[in-house]
Design a protein around this motif. Structure first.
Motif, PDB file in Angstrom:
ATOM      1  N   ALA A 237     -52.487 -25.234 -21.497  1.00 16.97           N
ATOM      2  CA  ALA A 237     -52.059 -26.582 -21.149  1.00 16.97           C
ATOM      3  C   ALA A 237     -52.836 -27.599 -21.972  1.00 16.97           C
ATOM      4  O   ALA A 237     -54.067 -27.544 -22.042  1.00 16.97           O
ATOM      5  CB  ALA A 237     -52.261 -26.838 -19.662  1.00 16.97           C
ATOM      6  N   GLY A 238     -52.104 -28.506 -22.611  1.00 19.48           N
ATOM      7  CA  GLY A 238     -52.754 -29.550 -23.392  1.00 19.48           C
ATOM      8  C   GLY A 238     -52.708 -30.876 -22.656  1.00 19.48           C
ATOM      9  O   GLY A 238     -52.368 -30.956 -21.472  1.00 19.48           O
ATOM     10  N   THR A 239     -53.036 -31.927 -23.379  1.00 16.02           N
ATOM     11  CA  THR A 239     -52.942 -33.273 -22.816  1.00 16.02           C
ATOM     12  C   THR A 239     -51.475 -33.678 -22.749  1.00 16.02           C
ATOM     13  O   THR A 239     -50.764 -33.572 -23.747  1.00 16.02           O
ATOM     14  CB  THR A 239     -53.707 -34.278 -23.685  1.00 16.02           C
ATOM     15  N   PRO A 240     -50.986 -34.093 -21.574  1.00 18.49           N
ATOM     16  CA  PRO A 240     -49.567 -34.441 -21.455  1.00 18.49           C
ATOM     17  C   PRO A 240     -49.143 -35.459 -22.502  1.00 18.49           C
ATOM     18  O   PRO A 240     -49.861 -36.435 -22.766  1.00 18.49           O
ATOM     19  CB  PRO A 240     -49.469 -35.021 -20.043  1.00 18.49           C
ATOM     20  N   ASP A 241     -47.981 -35.236 -23.129  1.00 20.50           N
ATOM     21  CA  ASP A 241     -47.493 -36.192 -24.114  1.00 20.50           C
ATOM     22  C   ASP A 241     -46.910 -37.414 -23.416  1.00 20.50           C
ATOM     23  O   ASP A 241     -46.839 -37.479 -22.188  1.00 20.50           O
ATOM     24  CB  ASP A 241     -46.450 -35.537 -25.035  1.00 20.50           C
ATOM     25  N   ALA A 242     -46.489 -38.398 -24.217  1.00 20.89           N
ATOM     26  CA  ALA A 242     -46.021 -39.669 -23.662  1.00 20.89           C
ATOM     27  C   ALA A 242     -44.815 -39.472 -22.750  1.00 20.89           C
ATOM     28  O   ALA A 242     -44.710 -40.100 -21.687  1.00 20.89           O
ATOM     29  CB  ALA A 242     -45.685 -40.641 -24.793  1.00 20.89           C
ATOM     30  N   ARG A 243     -43.898 -38.618 -23.165  1.00 24.36           N
ATOM     31  CA  ARG A 243     -42.702 -38.396 -22.349  1.00 24.36           C
ATOM     32  C   ARG A 243     -43.069 -37.769 -21.008  1.00 24.36           C
ATOM     33  O   ARG A 243     -42.512 -38.123 -19.970  1.00 24.36           O
ATOM     34  CB  ARG A 243     -41.724 -37.498 -23.100  1.00 24.36           C
ATOM     35  N   THR A 244     -43.982 -36.811 -21.031  1.00 23.75           N
ATOM     36  CA  THR A 244     -44.386 -36.164 -19.787  1.00 23.75           C
ATOM     37  C   THR A 244     -45.072 -37.146 -18.865  1.00 23.75           C
ATOM     38  O   THR A 244     -44.811 -37.173 -17.649  1.00 23.75           O
ATOM     39  CB  THR A 244     -45.322 -34.979 -20.085  1.00 23.75           C
ATOM     40  N   ARG A 245     -45.948 -37.999 -19.420  1.00 26.72           N
ATOM     41  CA  ARG A 245     -46.614 -39.002 -18.587  1.00 26.72           C
ATOM     42  C   ARG A 245     -45.613 -39.977 -18.005  1.00 26.72           C
ATOM     43  O   ARG A 245     -45.693 -40.356 -16.832  1.00 26.72           O
ATOM     44  CB  ARG A 245     -47.670 -39.748 -19.413  1.00 26.72           C
ATOM     45  N   ALA A 246     -44.627 -40.376 -18.822  1.00 27.93           N
ATOM     46  CA  ALA A 246     -43.612 -41.317 -18.341  1.00 27.93           C
ATOM     47  C   ALA A 246     -42.750 -40.691 -17.256  1.00 27.93           C
ATOM     48  O   ALA A 246     -42.432 -41.320 -16.244  1.00 27.93           O
ATOM     49  CB  ALA A 246     -42.735 -41.791 -19.498  1.00 27.93           C
ATOM     50  N   ALA A 247     -42.365 -39.418 -17.461  1.00 31.16           N
ATOM     51  CA  ALA A 247     -41.532 -38.734 -16.482  1.00 31.16           C
ATOM     52  C   ALA A 247     -42.279 -38.523 -15.174  1.00 31.16           C
ATOM     53  O   ALA A 247     -41.716 -38.638 -14.091  1.00 31.16           O
ATOM     54  CB  ALA A 247     -41.065 -37.396 -17.035  1.00 31.16           C
ATOM     55  N   THR A 248     -43.580 -38.232 -15.269  1.00 31.05           N
ATOM     56  CA  THR A 248     -44.381 -38.014 -14.065  1.00 31.05           C
ATOM     57  C   THR A 248     -44.548 -39.305 -13.278  1.00 31.05           C
ATOM     58  O   THR A 248     -44.523 -39.307 -12.047  1.00 31.05           O
ATOM     59  CB  THR A 248     -45.760 -37.455 -14.443  1.00 31.05           C
ATOM     60  N   ALA A 249     -44.704 -40.407 -14.006  1.00 28.40           N
ATOM     61  CA  ALA A 249     -44.911 -41.692 -13.338  1.00 28.40           C
ATOM     62  C   ALA A 249     -43.622 -42.259 -12.762  1.00 28.40           C
ATOM     63  O   ALA A 249     -43.637 -43.002 -11.789  1.00 28.40           O
ATOM     64  CB  ALA A 249     -45.511 -42.699 -14.327  1.00 28.40           C
ATOM     65  N   ALA A 250     -42.464 -41.895 -13.346  1.00 27.84           N
ATOM     66  CA  ALA A 250     -41.182 -42.440 -12.901  1.00 27.84           C
ATOM     67  C   ALA A 250     -40.769 -41.835 -11.567  1.00 27.84           C
ATOM     68  O   ALA A 250     -41.153 -40.717 -11.227  1.00 27.84           O
ATOM     69  CB  ALA A 250     -40.101 -42.158 -13.943  1.00 27.84           C
TER      70      ALA A 250
END
Length: 482
Positions: A237-250
């Protein structure tokens, strides 16, 4: 030792799965276990059909009660297809599949031991709930489990459907020779509980949550664990990319955000998959009731001969279902659906124009052509194209909505066209019904989207945020569905 690949989001998970050259080991077992749920759905429907005659005699059912029993499962699927998609989007793919098996076991046992119509109907209600949930979720999970190069294999669900139907018919013959009498329908329906229980245990022991879904929720550690558990893929597992962070926050996409399926680049995909699903289910369930009539005409009036005749027709459905994977890979799901609709259109026209005026042997070949064209084209693609047309965050919801539309076609086929038959006669009914595959053909030719003709994957396009109005690239540049 080579460094392990880093998983930062859905695109990384999809790329790792797509890099596989085959589906082997635990992944193969899991793949067939999920397909087993689709087998159960068809088996449960066939169980009622095979025993409907003896049940009608034993319980003295009216024609209205028979119609209600026949249409209960597809009618409930109208509601529970999207409910299953919603559950799979919110809590994961595996829990709804297990819940569906519990409903299937309870429904089959309740119907098998029923003493009156109301209890049988309640059992069919539970089976309908299981059917609606399972089909929506299973296709989405299969799409996420399967490397893109093997996407055409999702069409094998059609062969599984006809195999399940044939299996139940064969079992009905066994019960017939055991001389169980009018209770043959109880054995047929009750056997579905055994299949459902076996699948419940197998899926509970073996299924692992979709790594793609886990990554879409930002649960990268779990996604990496399941990549190893299912495929033997070693990643970290790496550092979540921008899309993953956005999807998690949405906010999580749910029923309120279903409108995203009808906006932007998703709109033509939803229209195409919905029309194929609606058309294939309507034409199948409208004509399906006529197949036993042909069987009785050719093979005789006895239960045994009629059952064998139905098995003969289903054998062609198995052949078409197996061929659908090949045609889907070679032509794409859109064009193979168009070709299938064209074949069904011609078969229905000929059935209508020649009904009662040609030799029985020739009349037998026209429904065979209908079944082959249906199962090799739109019959299989009606479920597969939806599972392959959406990104992971809306995939289960998309398959659920498409399944709901298809269930409307099932109900229409079971109710509306028999009414037309009573008014216009069987031959003219086939002519009226030919409009359905014609409209399906026109739609397939008009909309160019095809998930099997891809350059980049849908999940690599990025998830659709709730309320998004079409952030995806043009479909001609991004024609995949992973």
């Amino acid at each position: 030792m080579a460094p392990r690949p880093s998983v930062k989001g859905v695109a990384d998970v999809v790329a790792l799965i797509d890099s596989l050259s085959r589906i082997a080991g635990r992944a193969r077992v899991i793949w067939f276990l999920v397909f087993g749920g689709l087998f159960l759905d068809a088996y449960s429907n066939a169980a009622l059909s095979a025993g409907l005659g003896p049940m009608t005699t034993q319980m003295e059912l009216s024609s209205t009660q028979i119609s209600v029993l026949t249409a209960t499962a597809p009618a409930l699927a109208i509601v529970f297809n999207p409910v299953g998609g919603w559950l799979a989007t919110r809590i994961g793919r595996v829990p709804p599949l297990l819940l569906a098996k519990v409903f299937a076991v309870a429904g089959a046992l309740l119907a098998a031991f029923a003493g009156d119509f109301s209890t049988v109907w309640l059992g069919r209600v539970l089976v309908g709930v299981a059917y609606g949930i399972d089909f929506a979720v299973a296709m989405a999970l299969l799409a996420e489990y399967t490397p893109a190069k093997f996407g055409g294999r999702l069409n094998l669900w059609q062969a599984v459907w006809y195999t399940a139907t044939t299996s139940n018919l064969a079992l009905a013959l066994v019960f017939f020779h055991l001389d169980v009498g009018a209770d043959i329908w109880r054995w047929s329906v009750g056997s579905a509980a055994v299949v459902a229980l076996a699948l419940l245990v197998g899926q509970w022991l073996m299924l692992s949550e979709s790594p793609t879904w886990l990554a879409s929720k930002g649960r990268l550690e779990e996604a990496v664990t399941n990549l190893d558990r299912i495929y033997g893929i070693k990643a970290e597992a790496g550092t979540p990319d921008a899309r993953t962070r956005a999807a998690t926050a949405a906010p999580a996409i749910g029923m309120r955000q279903a409108g995203v399926l009808f906006r932007g680049e998703y709109l033509p995909r939803t229209i195409l998959s919905s029309v194929i699903s609606l058309g294939q289910s309507m034409q199948y369930f409208a004509v399906g009731w006529y197949l036993p009539v042909i069987s009785l005409t050719i093979f005789g009036e006895s239960f045994e001969k009629a059952t064998i005749g139905s098995m003969v027709f289903n054998a062609f459905g198995i052949a078409g279902g197996l061929a659908s994977a090949y045609f889907g890979r070679k032509l794409g799901l859109r064009l193979s659906s168009a070709a299938g609709f064209a074949g069904v259109f011609v078969a229905l026209l000929l059935m209508g124009l020649t009904f009662g005026r040609i030799p029985t042997a020739v009349a037998f070949l026209l429904p065979v052509a209908f079944i082959l064209c249906h199962s090799a084209g739109p019959g299989a693609n009606g479920k597969s194209i939806a599972a392959l047309s959406y990104s992971s965050d809306v995939r289960a919801l998309g398959t659920g909505v498409t399944g709901m539309v298809g269930s409307f076609g099932s109900v229409a086929g079971l109710y509306v066209f028999p009414q037309i038959k009573d008014s216009l006669g069987l031959g003219n009914t086939f002519l009226v019904l030919s409009v359905v595959p014609l409209l399906g053909l026109i739609t397939c030719l008009a909309i160019k989207w095809d998930p099997m003709r891809s350059e980049v994957s849908v999940d690599q396009e990025g998830p659709a945020a709730p309320g998004a109005g079409g952030s995806h690239p043009d479909a001609t540049a991004a024609t995949a569905a992973r």
